[in-house]
Design an enzyme around this catalytic site. Structure first.
Site, PDB file in Angstrom:
ATOM      1  N   ARG A 167       4.416   3.314  -2.108  1.00  0.00           N
ATOM      2  CA  ARG A 167       3.572   3.462  -3.339  1.00  0.00           C
ATOM      3  C   ARG A 167       3.541   4.830  -4.094  1.00  0.00           C
ATOM      4  O   ARG A 167       3.888   5.737  -3.401  1.00  0.00           O
ATOM      5  CB  ARG A 167       2.240   2.595  -3.342  1.00  0.00           C
ATOM      6  CG  ARG A 167       1.653   3.376  -1.962  1.00  0.00           C
ATOM      7  CD  ARG A 167      -0.077   3.612  -2.021  1.00  0.00           C
ATOM      8  NE  ARG A 167      -0.228   4.292  -3.303  1.00  0.00           N
ATOM      9  CZ  ARG A 167      -0.276   5.666  -3.306  1.00  0.00           C
ATOM     10  NH1 ARG A 167      -0.062   6.419  -2.196  1.00  0.00           N
ATOM     11  NH2 ARG A 167      -0.744   6.299  -4.343  1.00  0.00           N
ATOM     12  N   GLY A 168       3.072   4.625  -5.125  1.00  0.00           N
ATOM     13  CA  GLY A 168       2.957   6.019  -5.695  1.00  0.00           C
ATOM     14  C   GLY A 168       4.103   6.312  -6.810  1.00  0.00           C
ATOM     15  O   GLY A 168       5.316   6.112  -6.301  1.00  0.00           O
ATOM     16  N   ALA A 169       3.974   6.651  -7.958  1.00  0.00           N
ATOM     17  CA  ALA A 169       5.252   6.441  -9.094  1.00  0.00           C
ATOM     18  C   ALA A 169       6.457   7.324  -8.386  1.00  0.00           C
ATOM     19  O   ALA A 169       7.668   6.853  -8.209  1.00  0.00           O
ATOM     20  CB  ALA A 169       4.914   7.068 -10.264  1.00  0.00           C
ATOM     21  N   ARG A 171       7.764  -3.467  -9.599  1.00  0.00           N
ATOM     22  CA  ARG A 171       6.522  -3.320 -10.136  1.00  0.00           C
ATOM     23  C   ARG A 171       6.764  -2.844 -11.649  1.00  0.00           C
ATOM     24  O   ARG A 171       7.615  -2.024 -11.875  1.00  0.00           O
ATOM     25  CB  ARG A 171       5.746  -2.423  -9.295  1.00  0.00           C
ATOM     26  CG  ARG A 171       5.174  -2.684  -7.987  1.00  0.00           C
ATOM     27  CD  ARG A 171       4.390  -1.737  -7.278  1.00  0.00           C
ATOM     28  NE  ARG A 171       2.943  -1.735  -7.638  1.00  0.00           N
ATOM     29  CZ  ARG A 171       2.032  -0.701  -7.313  1.00  0.00           C
ATOM     30  NH1 ARG A 171       2.412   0.355  -6.709  1.00  0.00           N
ATOM     31  NH2 ARG A 171       1.029  -0.739  -8.062  1.00  0.00           N
ATOM     32  N   GLN A 212      -6.830   3.457  -2.082  1.00  0.00           N
ATOM     33  CA  GLN A 212      -5.710   4.499  -1.788  1.00  0.00           C
ATOM     34  C   GLN A 212      -6.540   5.781  -1.786  1.00  0.00           C
ATOM     35  O   GLN A 212      -5.986   6.780  -0.775  1.00  0.00           O
ATOM     36  CB  GLN A 212      -4.721   4.431  -2.872  1.00  0.00           C
ATOM     37  CG  GLN A 212      -3.947   3.436  -2.877  1.00  0.00           C
ATOM     38  CD  GLN A 212      -4.469   2.540  -3.985  1.00  0.00           C
ATOM     39  OE1 GLN A 212      -5.637   1.909  -3.799  1.00  0.00           O
ATOM     40  NE2 GLN A 212      -3.358   1.655  -4.702  1.00  0.00           N
ATOM     41  N   ASP A 242       1.325   7.219 -13.586  1.00  0.00           N
ATOM     42  CA  ASP A 242       2.339   6.176 -13.270  1.00  0.00           C
ATOM     43  C   ASP A 242       3.526   6.119 -14.300  1.00  0.00           C
ATOM     44  O   ASP A 242       4.278   5.805 -14.516  1.00  0.00           O
ATOM     45  CB  ASP A 242       1.962   4.977 -13.148  1.00  0.00           C
ATOM     46  CG  ASP A 242       1.032   4.931 -11.657  1.00  0.00           C
ATOM     47  OD1 ASP A 242       0.029   5.304 -11.605  1.00  0.00           O
ATOM     48  OD2 ASP A 242       1.694   4.535 -10.626  1.00  0.00           O
ATOM     49  N   LYS A 257      -3.959   4.758 -12.135  1.00  0.00           N
ATOM     50  CA  LYS A 257      -4.824   3.776 -11.424  1.00  0.00           C
ATOM     51  C   LYS A 257      -6.050   3.224 -12.003  1.00  0.00           C
ATOM     52  O   LYS A 257      -6.983   4.394 -12.595  1.00  0.00           O
ATOM     53  CB  LYS A 257      -5.314   4.298  -9.913  1.00  0.00           C
ATOM     54  CG  LYS A 257      -6.070   3.514  -9.202  1.00  0.00           C
ATOM     55  CD  LYS A 257      -5.334   2.127  -8.906  1.00  0.00           C
ATOM     56  CE  LYS A 257      -3.797   2.280  -8.332  1.00  0.00           C
ATOM     57  NZ  LYS A 257      -3.126   1.099  -8.572  1.00  0.00           N
TER      58      LYS A 257
HETATM   59  C1  LIG Z   1       1.916  10.456  -7.904  1.00  0.00           C
HETATM   60  S1  LIG Z   1       1.827   9.000  -8.737  1.00  0.00           S
HETATM   61  C2  LIG Z   1       0.409   8.466  -7.934  1.00  0.00           C
HETATM   62  C3  LIG Z   1      -0.347   7.117  -8.801  1.00  0.00           C
HETATM   63  O1  LIG Z   1       0.309   5.824  -8.240  1.00  0.00           O
HETATM   64  C4  LIG Z   1      -0.731   5.152  -7.777  1.00  0.00           C
HETATM   65  O2  LIG Z   1      -0.609   3.880  -8.087  1.00  0.00           O
HETATM   66  P1  LIG Z   1      -0.052   2.881  -6.746  1.00  0.00           P
HETATM   67  O3  LIG Z   1      -1.125   3.311  -5.623  1.00  0.00           O
HETATM   68  O4  LIG Z   1      -0.688   1.323  -7.317  1.00  0.00           O
HETATM   69  O5  LIG Z   1       1.262   2.762  -6.669  1.00  0.00           O
HETATM   70  C5  LIG Z   1      -2.044   5.613  -8.521  1.00  0.00           C
HETATM   71  O6  LIG Z   1      -1.828   5.240 -10.068  1.00  0.00           O
HETATM   72  C6  LIG Z   1      -1.669   7.112  -8.261  1.00  0.00           C
HETATM   73  O7  LIG Z   1      -2.374   7.916  -9.185  1.00  0.00           O
END
Ligand SMILES: CSC[C@H]1O[C@H](OP(=O)(O)O)[C@H](O)[C@@H]1O
Length: 346
Positions: free
Chosen positions: A52-54, A93, A198, A239, A250
């Site tokens: 996860r994470g962009a 996603r 997270q 993101d 988020k």
């Molecule tokens: C460095 S991008 C991290 C960004 O992604 C997270 O979303 P997710 O955990 O749902 O993939 C969150 O928005 C973070 O800020």
């Protein structure tokens, strides 16, 4: 608690027989790396936030094209079947533009074969780490210049924008790491970030690994912490950043930005330029992922009271004090657009 030798190393990389990634759903209790050599398994890993994470999704998508090619060779797929598999990865996603970008960049070399796709995917990974390191330096410079004092900073962050969310080092946590390296972090307030935590599970784990002072708080504490606990700045990831500087991150990030505006402290968005999408004109055009209601309410909740579970919200550019990327800083709330980072006038 799992220990990792160097978390700033890459959580998503290619091993001999597939994509090797840390299963983030098991952290912080267990550091489990899983080898992915099947498209369905990769799509599930993305949808379940094992990866996860962009930026990390961009790397996973790029290597995912090699996974599709190798699986297609094993199972006798024709070109159409391979392209269809790549599309499933690309759309696993919707919000993080990096997933589409990384997948497309590797897919552009499909006809050249697996070695070329892997070469491109490795470039995506390598470039992200370099970008994160650079933007972290620029973000620390900008914050310290704005601070107006030389004492260590009190910071707040939301979700996890650390090494785990990228190809390494991190974006928002990369800025925190750089400030820590310069001896300028007093304390980090970590929003736990419901419903998947997270912050409490991943950001806290990363900061604890490096001895960076932090506390974990409920998301609802963010506003009062910002107003009454002497926070100097909030630093978050992103993101997708629209052409006008509106930023998806988020769920709960918008509340942090509003509190920062009210408190008159900087709200800093740290992201590589791979997260900026000039083709998305504004925040209204950013697709917001709606996740399963049970992630909010739990599996046994009364069905008459279902959960509402948008994974992201959009912070208007007017609340973004600074968008920090490896190409430089755009002070969006002062009218500087992300296009400035490519030399386009505001
Ligand atoms: C460095 S991008 C991290 C960004 O992604 C997270 O979303 P997710 O955990 O749902 O993939 C969150 O928005 C973070 O800020």
């Amino acid at each position: 608690m799992a220990q990792d030798e160097d978390l700033t190393a890459c959580p998503v990389r290619w091993a001999d027989d597939g994509l090797l990634l840390i299963d983030q759903t098991r952290l912080p209790g267990e550091l489990r790396r899983v080898l992915i050599d099947d498209v369905d398994a990769l799509v599930e890993a993305i949808r379940s936030l094992a990866v996860r994470g962009a930026p990390a999704l961009g790397v996973a998508g790029a290597f995912g094209v090699a996974v599709a090619l190798r699986q297609g060779a094993r199972e006798g797929w024709d070109r159409a079947a391979t392209l269809a598999a790549v599309e499933r990865i690309r759309h696993a996603r919707p919000t993080a533009v990096n997933l589409r970008r990384g997948t497309d960049r590797a897919a552009a070399r499909l006809e050249e074969g697996v070695a070329a796709v892997l070469e491109e995917a490795e470039a995506v990974r390598r470039e992200d780490v370099a970008a994160n390191r650079r933007l972290s330096e620029l973000g620390a410079d900008w914050l310290l210049a704005r601070a107006g004092h030389d004492r260590p900073l009190r910071l707040l962050t939301h979700c996890n924008a650390g090494a785990l969310a990228t190809a390494g080092w991190g974006t928002a946590l990369g800025v925190v790491r750089e400030l820590h390296r310069r001896g300028r972090v007093e304390l980090v307030y970590v929003d736990e970030t419901r419903p998947l935590l997270q912050g409490a599970r991943l950001t806290a784990w990363e900061l604890a690994q490096e001895g960076i002072a932090h506390v974990v708080q409920v998301d609802g504490a963010a506003a009062s912490t910002i107003l009454y606990q002497g926070v100097d700045a909030a630093v978050v990831g992103a993101d997708r950043i629209a052409a006008n500087g509106d930023t998806a991150n988020k769920i709960g990030t918008l509340g942090v930005a509003l509190a920062c505006a009210h408190a008159g402290i900087p709200f800093l968005v740290a992201a590589p330029t791979t997260t900026v999408d000039p083709d998305t004109p504004d925040g209204a055009a950013i697709p917001i992922e709606l996740r399963a209601p049970h992630e909010v309410t739990g599996p046994d909740a009364d069905e008459r009271s279902p959960g509402f579970n948008p994974a992201f919200d959009v912070t208007p550019g007017s609340l973004v004090s600074a968008l920090v990327t490896e190409r430089g800083v755009a002070e969006v709330s002062r009218g500087e657009l992300p296009g400035k980072l490519w030399g386009t006038p505001a």
